[in-house]
Design a protein around this motif. Sequence first.
Motif, PDB file in Angstrom:
ATOM      1  N   LEU A 177      -3.175 -24.382  45.142  1.00 30.37           N
ATOM      2  CA  LEU A 177      -2.699 -23.616  43.986  1.00 30.37           C
ATOM      3  C   LEU A 177      -1.671 -22.568  44.400  1.00 30.37           C
ATOM      4  N   ILE A 178      -1.882 -21.918  45.532  1.00 31.09           N
ATOM      5  CA  ILE A 178      -0.898 -20.942  46.025  1.00 31.09           C
ATOM      6  C   ILE A 178       0.428 -21.641  46.317  1.00 31.09           C
ATOM      7  N   CYS A 179       0.361 -22.849  46.892  1.00 29.61           N
ATOM      8  CA  CYS A 179       1.584 -23.624  47.149  1.00 29.61           C
ATOM      9  C   CYS A 179       2.287 -23.979  45.839  1.00 29.61           C
ATOM     10  N   ALA A 180       1.513 -24.310  44.802  1.00 31.75           N
ATOM     11  CA  ALA A 180       2.105 -24.598  43.491  1.00 31.75           C
ATOM     12  C   ALA A 180       2.812 -23.369  42.924  1.00 31.75           C
ATOM     13  N   PHE A 181       2.185 -22.206  43.086  1.00 29.50           N
ATOM     14  CA  PHE A 181       2.799 -20.951  42.641  1.00 29.50           C
ATOM     15  C   PHE A 181       4.136 -20.735  43.350  1.00 29.50           C
ATOM     16  N   LEU A 182       4.154 -20.933  44.670  1.00 30.23           N
ATOM     17  CA  LEU A 182       5.389 -20.738  45.435  1.00 30.23           C
ATOM     18  C   LEU A 182       6.456 -21.762  45.057  1.00 30.23           C
ATOM     19  N   ALA A 183       6.038 -22.987  44.707  1.00 31.71           N
ATOM     20  CA  ALA A 183       7.005 -24.000  44.288  1.00 31.71           C
ATOM     21  C   ALA A 183       7.694 -23.586  42.996  1.00 31.71           C
ATOM     22  N   ASN A 184       6.932 -23.038  42.051  1.00 29.98           N
ATOM     23  CA  ASN A 184       7.545 -22.553  40.808  1.00 29.98           C
ATOM     24  C   ASN A 184       8.452 -21.357  41.068  1.00 29.98           C
ATOM     25  N   VAL A 185       8.028 -20.465  41.973  1.00 33.93           N
ATOM     26  CA  VAL A 185       8.884 -19.326  42.348  1.00 33.93           C
ATOM     27  C   VAL A 185      10.219 -19.827  42.888  1.00 33.93           C
ATOM     28  N   ARG A 186      10.162 -20.843  43.748  1.00 34.53           N
ATOM     29  CA  ARG A 186      11.382 -21.421  44.327  1.00 34.53           C
ATOM     30  C   ARG A 186      12.282 -22.025  43.242  1.00 34.53           C
ATOM     31  N   ALA A 187      11.681 -22.730  42.293  1.00 35.37           N
ATOM     32  CA  ALA A 187      12.473 -23.336  41.214  1.00 35.37           C
ATOM     33  C   ALA A 187      13.201 -22.269  40.403  1.00 35.37           C
TER      34      ALA A 187
END
Length: 461
Positions: free
Chosen positions: A444-454
């Motif tokens: 879930l933390i990785c998913a959060f960071l992926a959205n931040v990157r987008a």
Amino acid sequence: MAFIGILTETMTNVLFPTLMEEFHIGTAVVQWLTTGYLLVVSIVAPLSSYLNHRFTLKASFIVAIALCIAGLLTAALAVNFPMLMVARILQGAGTGIALPLMFNIILEQSPRSRLGLLMGVGNMVCAIAPALGPTVGGVGVAAIGWRWMFAILIPFLVIAGVIGAVTIRQPRPTERVHFSWAQLALLMVGFVAFVFALDRFGASITALTSSEPNASGVLALAVVLLIVSVAALVWFAMASKRSRDPLIHMGVLHSVPFRWHLLAYVMLEGVTIGFGYLIPNLAQLGFGSTTTVAGLLILPGALLGAVLAPVGGALLDHFGPMRPILSTMALAIVGIVLMLLMVRLTASVWMICVSYIAYMIGFSMAYPDTMTAGMGAVRTAMQPDGNAMFSTFQQLAGAVGTTVMSICLGVAQSGRNLETDKAAFEAATQRGGRAGMIVLLVVLICAFLANVRAFAIRRAR
């Protein structure tokens, strides 16, 4: 139709102990009722772009409803495990058509000003149905038995079929496009080999912890399957780029924000499906709860999520995607951290329920908005392909989430027997549950960071 299709994904998880006893099978076998189902959905979903161009929406709908009804009827009449597995495959094929069909209709026929809200309603199905599944299964199996749990859903599908046949309209003409069986075969090999590789990796870990002599052989098989999977998927991508009519136009991945939103969406799905498997089994095997209690643990969070999913879409329409998505994902992360603190020998199983509510509030609003943000990053002409990408990897993520959680529990339970040493088995199950939650938290933390990157890329542009 989509709701019932996804509901049965996790409804079956609660039935596992009952089915294991009735058909005399183990955890590693029975979990394929969910994993295999999700695998079929992930294989059929990529056909959505082809079906969207080649056939009318109503024709696709009728085929999907027929497959779903046939699957439920076969499950209700199943006399052995292979028959039940065939039923799940039929249901998976129907759901694989239904899910992307629902989103194609929303994307093509919604007013732009209401797209976030309506995508929220559509994604509410994907988010809430798997969360409600354990509740429906747990209460239902205690009240009417597992066969009637499948049979009782058939009238609802018949009603949905009549409504769809009357109301679904065709906004554009169909086209003659080429269908590539070779690409479909490569996709099937890639996905099936990948999920089997995960399963064998888990079996090898269990074998190593138990000092079994065949551990190295199982590990070697897992590595070979993983290599086959990667090779098949790379070959599929290359074939798609060269084809005039690919199953999925890989050009949709040229959009960098789309790629990051897709990754976040897939990981969010994997986490929630993982919880749909983990919490009911942890409650029954780790805390000694009944099937009814195991199902009810998820109900409050699922109901709150059902209410709030469209709210997330409305917030996106008003504020844009970034603030609603990141703030609600942060709440979901807090929910898992609280849940981790509740898994211990002296804790009440209902404390997991409270933490799951916090997770579902955040997830239910972030999940649909992530897909809406991703689809907003591609051209209108590429939206059917983007939708196919989301639907395909969403279901594959569900299969992976179920398999990984099964591995976490199976490895922890290795060498312990529920009948001969119940206390040790429950303690081991709780350790496995805690390990599974740590894995889901990291994802879930990785998913959060992926959205931040987008969002960072979109703002920079």
